[in-house]
Motif scaffolding. Sequence first.
Motif, PDB file in Angstrom:
ATOM      1  N   LEU A 293       0.849  -1.183   0.000  1.00  0.00           N
ATOM      2  CA  LEU A 293       0.000   0.000   0.000  1.00  0.00           C
ATOM      3  C   LEU A 293       0.890   1.240   0.000  1.00  0.00           C
ATOM      4  O   LEU A 293       1.989   1.227   0.574  1.00  0.00           O
ATOM      5  CB  LEU A 293      -0.900   0.022   1.244  1.00  0.00           C
ATOM      6  CG  LEU A 293      -1.967  -1.071   1.351  1.00  0.00           C
ATOM      7  CD1 LEU A 293      -2.610  -1.020   2.739  1.00  0.00           C
ATOM      8  CD2 LEU A 293      -3.029  -0.901   0.273  1.00  0.00           C
ATOM      9  N   PRO A 294       0.463   2.300  -0.643  1.00  0.00           N
ATOM     10  CA  PRO A 294       1.260   3.539  -0.637  1.00  0.00           C
ATOM     11  C   PRO A 294       1.443   4.069   0.781  1.00  0.00           C
ATOM     12  O   PRO A 294       0.569   3.916   1.637  1.00  0.00           O
ATOM     13  CB  PRO A 294       0.425   4.512  -1.476  1.00  0.00           C
ATOM     14  CG  PRO A 294      -0.483   3.647  -2.290  1.00  0.00           C
ATOM     15  CD  PRO A 294      -0.768   2.434  -1.445  1.00  0.00           C
ATOM     16  N   MET A 295       2.572   4.684   1.018  1.00  0.00           N
ATOM     17  CA  MET A 295       2.840   5.308   2.300  1.00  0.00           C
ATOM     18  C   MET A 295       1.954   6.555   2.461  1.00  0.00           C
ATOM     19  O   MET A 295       1.925   7.418   1.575  1.00  0.00           O
ATOM     20  CB  MET A 295       4.318   5.695   2.395  1.00  0.00           C
ATOM     21  CG  MET A 295       4.699   6.510   3.621  1.00  0.00           C
ATOM     22  SD  MET A 295       4.463   5.591   5.163  1.00  0.00           S
ATOM     23  CE  MET A 295       5.701   4.305   4.956  1.00  0.00           C
ATOM     24  N   THR A 296       1.248   6.623   3.562  1.00  0.00           N
ATOM     25  CA  THR A 296       0.351   7.766   3.816  1.00  0.00           C
ATOM     26  C   THR A 296       0.805   8.644   4.975  1.00  0.00           C
ATOM     27  O   THR A 296       0.242   9.714   5.186  1.00  0.00           O
ATOM     28  CB  THR A 296      -1.077   7.256   4.097  1.00  0.00           C
ATOM     29  OG1 THR A 296      -1.041   6.332   5.198  1.00  0.00           O
ATOM     30  CG2 THR A 296      -1.664   6.572   2.870  1.00  0.00           C
ATOM     31  N   ASP A 297       1.807   8.189   5.713  1.00  0.00           N
ATOM     32  CA  ASP A 297       2.308   8.961   6.855  1.00  0.00           C
ATOM     33  C   ASP A 297       3.152  10.125   6.327  1.00  0.00           C
ATOM     34  O   ASP A 297       4.266   9.939   5.840  1.00  0.00           O
ATOM     35  CB  ASP A 297       3.140   8.053   7.756  1.00  0.00           C
ATOM     36  CG  ASP A 297       3.505   8.703   9.078  1.00  0.00           C
ATOM     37  OD1 ASP A 297       3.783   9.916   9.081  1.00  0.00           O
ATOM     38  OD2 ASP A 297       3.516   8.000  10.107  1.00  0.00           O
TER      39      ASP A 297
END
Length: 480
Positions: free
Chosen positions: A182-186
């Motif tokens: 999953l793409p990094m969202t932080d």
Amino acid sequence: MRAIDLLYVYWFFWALILGALVAGAFRGSWEVENGKRNVSWFGLRDRSDTVVWVDPMVFPVAAALYFVLWLYLRTRTEMTSYFISVAIDVFLFITIYFTLLFLLLPLLRKYYTARTCATFWLIPVFLLYQPYLSLPPKIILYFPGDLLNLLICIWLAGFGIIFVGQVISHICFVRNLKQHSLPMTDEALLNKWESMKEQRNISYPISLKYCSVITTPLTVGMWQKMMITYLPEKKFSGEEAELIFSHELWHIQRKDTHTKFFLRFCNALGWIHPFVWFAIKKAEDDLELSCDEAVLRGADSERRKKYAQLLLSIAGDSRGFSTCLSASAKTLRYRLKATVPGKSKRLGLFLLFLVTFLGYLSGGSLALATVRGTIAELSGRDLTKVADATIWEADGESSIMVEDTEELAEYMADLQVEKVLTDYEAAYESDGQYLSCNVTGSEISFSISDDYLVIYDSDRGRDQYHLCTPTDWEYIESLK
């Protein structure tokens, strides 16, 4: 000075230059990584990577090009013999060198930096940069042609199975990572990642993603535009993220995914030698240790302790041509020990120079002969009708005529010779006595030195054979 002497002088000085280039390139890379300069080694050009001189991918690419060229020229017997000789030379060097390095590694790790130890494994890449010199080998081994062909087929089959298997395994591993990522969202982690990339002068995009099927951070991608760093689905503190990113960025700057590809390629090349398998594993460990060393350079005891705890908490294995921060239990103990401050280790510039120098000089030391018999059997010519037999001294000026050509013909009829895979032009120049003769009633002449017999034929060209036993000059001189 004879041509062969000039070749030896050139051979020696090129070894010196190559050794100096490797040592200088390593020193330059070390200074860039330690902030002592902002450009690559010798200041030739700006680079975002800190690869020592050349990309390790050069080695497998060059091998592939050689193979394609051989396929194109395989109908030419002399080219096939040359390519087989090169392949055997590379195989022997890889297996012998990696075995010696594996046995000496505990001593090297004790006194030299991890970066130095990791660079020792790349010496075969540097040795590609050498001119072709037709110098006679120091050792010639006899292998019956049928046996040699069988061994080559077994070796090629093993290489193909192992290397193709590694490539397929890598592709499947990468596909699995993508399917479960999953793409990094932080935003905080993304900002830290981009900030640390900028500090390292890395301008190309590198994706940062979470992945649910891994327990340790790792980086995959053989090309800049396709590189991805994966993190396990776990919460990391700011300091932990900084340590992880620092480790992975060192891998990226050093193009360690390319180094892993090179090492696995060498593994497939030397698959038949059990020590090569152990050596490759140690080489991959050295890549991780050298990044640990870079991450902890100048770190205090608290930061070292935090890094050791991080290694323990995310222990796991990488697969394929990927790099990872933490290791399995088999190698974790040594890496944890390396996080403890100890005495400073040497850079090993002279040793890198010496190993490269000696490695170059060892190239081509061994050749293979595939057929053995009398001169008549191997050459298909009757060389016993000798005329104008002359013994020449090394200076080429003083000579002795051989009068008893019948006795000389009988001596030659019993000579055992062998056909060497590669033709060595420099072998035609003897550093001692040599015998030159003409064959009566033909345009064939030949010469005999201590080690070689060379036939000159206006119709069939030049043929070279290695003498199984040294020439008996005392007997030949008695025939004058």
